[in-house]
Scaffold this active site. Structure first.
Site, PDB file in Angstrom:
ATOM      1  CG  ASP A 112      -4.369   0.592  -9.041  1.00 24.33           C
ATOM      2  OD1 ASP A 112      -4.842  -0.700  -8.906  1.00 24.33           O
ATOM      3  OD2 ASP A 112      -3.218   0.771  -8.333  1.00 24.33           O
ATOM      4  N   GLY A 166      -5.459  -1.253  -5.614  1.00 19.64           N
ATOM      5  CA  GLY A 166      -5.683   0.418  -5.469  1.00 19.64           C
ATOM      6  C   GLY A 166      -4.715   1.160  -4.676  1.00 19.64           C
TER       7      GLY A 166
END
Length: 549
Positions: free
Chosen positions: A255, A299
């Site tokens: 991420d 994410g």
């Protein structure tokens, strides 16, 4: 020289004492011992100097084992490095956290530069190293493993290297794997990790007992912020027992949400692979009337993958990330924008990060305040939820749509890393090896403004790197997609008040390559701002050759 001291980071103040960074680690009598039983309360080793200079240094064996002998670095006799000028890093070299400063402003925080030292604290036949991978999968894990093994073997002549099977619990619950250059030769071509991985399993006493019983004296830990917190606890226990064991972390998160460092390995690969999913969504959407392609990308707390995949694609009409709240109904809401886009173009592509809109889900679904074994909050499927909500809304309006939902999450994280990530993983691995051999411990490695550095564990775990939605990079995305910001004017005003106008950059703000942001050059590498010196590959930094990737 200002005496090295241990204090909490929030207590850092500018000093005017002349600075000389110690060329070799200070002896125990020169340092103040720091009890760091709880890594969350760990005290930092600081060197202060004129102009507000602060070096946030990393621990060294001589902090608690003052009488250790050192040896000449075997790299000086390695024929592969004989052509490199000034291969050894100067002990005075440090890396600034921010490269954009005002003439009257403080010099700010620095970190010790990574690289080989002239003196090492291990003899080659003395080293017994181990490597462990923890947490979720990420492109590049096998490359890091390979390069740690090959770096130890070929650069330092180390022959005893173990792989810990199955994450932290593998220290005490599973067998080990003997690693050699031949065994790891082509593993970089595969996804995943040959060592296996797991979440949780961090039992400090059992892990350190296993390290001590096996005679291991170098531990390389590859994982995200939870893993690095565990590494900090392991280091503290090793230090408490007075063991000569180096603990080096290699930060891993697909991420890109680890602070301080420019970017995390695997991020470029994730953005590249996300293009395939976005392209598929675009094809589906454009092939039918009122087609909508919805892609969910990784994410959890930070929307970097979604943002950069959107910017790279140019086919995306709306990008939703955790940092930017959005709403569905009403003027300026998502429904209104979708309807407008469909009437204009006849199709639409939406990219949403997995952590976006979780507050909206909690309003309509029963909230699940649960965590996985790594301490991460278990998220509900926002992609599935929002696709149902969009379908329901337009069904009520009697407006036919055709929505296709694509979730490539596990396809992306399971692939091998691309070329740029392979090179990056090599530099991370070699930096970790050089640091451990030089006697540094309790550190993690990573590039800061284009220069690899040794960073204290607590700086990596103290917060998360997030997209700044009042920054120009997010403005570029809004300009590309033409989507509404979903912010009211008061929110924007408050966000701008929090922004630091002195340098135009925010703490933790990163470009796509992690370089610092300047007013005229939003993404210029730090190497281009330095005087002539050696890059990681030995090439000199000049105006024409700034060592930029």
């Amino acid at each position: 020289m200002k005496e090295t001291s241990f204090c909490r980071r929030r207590d850092i103040q500018s000093q005017t004492t002349p600075l000389r960074i110690p060329k070799f680690p200070l002896s125990a009598s020169q340092r103040k011992p720091a009890a760091m039983e709880n890594p969350g309360d760990s005290q930092m080793k600081l060197v202060t100097g004129p102009g507000g200079y602060v070096l946030e240094d990393v621990p060294h064996f001589t902090d608690y084992l003052p009488d250790l002998p050192s040896y000449p670095n075997p790299l000086q006799d390695n024929p592969a490095y004989s052509v490199v000028k000034q291969y050894f890093v100067n002990d005075d070299d440090t890396v600034p956290q921010k490269v954009v400063v005002h003439k009257d402003g403080p010099r700010g925080v620095h970190f010790r530069r990574a690289g080989p030292r002239q003196r090492v604290y291990f003899e080659s036949d003395e080293v017994h190293a181990c490597i462990v991978t923890c947490g979720g999968l990420c492109p590049g894990l096998n490359t890091v493993i390979r390069e740690i093994v090959c770096g130890l073997y070929h650069m330092y002549g180390v022959r005893k290297i173990l792989g810990i099977d199955g994450g932290y619990r593998g220290f005490y619950a599973k067998n080990t794997i003997t690693l050699t250059p031949k065994f790891v030769n082509d593993i970089h071509k595969r996804g995943g990790t040959i060592l296996g991985t797991s979440r949780g399993g961090h039992v400090k006493s059992k892990i350190v007992d296993s390290i001590e019983d096996r005679g291991i004296n170098q531990v390389y830990i590859i994982g995200g912020d939870g893993t690095q917190r565990g590494a900090a606890v392991i280091f503290e226990e090793i230090k408490r027992r007075g063991l000569k064991v180096a603990v080096a972390g290699v930060p891993k998160t697909i991420d890109n949400d680890i602070p301080v460092i420019d970017k995390s390995f695997g991020f470029d690969t994730a953005v590249e692979e996300a293009q395939r999913a976005i392209n598929a969504a675009h094809v589906e959407a454009t092939s039918i009337e009122n087609g909508i392609g919805l892609v969910k990308l990784m994410g959890r707390y930070s929307g970097f993958i979604a943002m950069y995949a959107t910017l790279a694609s140019r086919d995306v009409d709306c990008c939703l990330i955790p940092e930017s709240p959005f709403y569905l109904e009403g003027s300026g809401g998502l429904y209104e924008y979708i309807e407008k886009r469909l009437k204009e173009n006849g199709h639409m592509v939406i990219v949403i990060a997995e952590g976006a809109g979780q507050d909206r889900l909690s309003e309509s679904l029963q909230s699940m305040d649960q965590q996985d074994a790594s301490g991460n909050k278990l998220l509900q499927d926002v992609g599935l939820w929002i696709s149902h909500r969009i379908k329901e809304h337009f069904a009520e309006k009697k407006m036919p749509i055709n929505l296709k939902y694509i979730d490539p999450t596990y396809m992306i994280r399971a692939i091998p890393s691309i070329a740029s990530d392979n090179v990056y993983c090599t530099l991370l691995a070699h930096s970790a090896v050089h640091g451990a051999m030089a006697g540094y411990t309790g550190f993690t490695v990573g590039p800061v403004n284009g220069r690899h550095a040794y960073i204290p564990f607590n700086r990596i775990t103290e917060k998360q790197n997030k997209v700044v939605i009042t920054d120009r990079m997010w403005a570029r995305l809004l300009s590309s997609t033409n989507q509404p910001s979903f912010l009211n004017p008061r929110d924007i005003a408050e966000s701008k008040k929090e922004k630091q106008p002195a340098t135009g950059i925010l703490d933790g703000e990163n470009c796509n390559n992690g370089a610092s942001v300047t007013e005229d050059n939003p993404c210029i590498s730090a190497a281009g701002l330095l005087d002539v010196e050696n890059c990681e590959n030995g090439v000199s930094v000049t105006e024409d050759n700034p060592c930029m990737s």
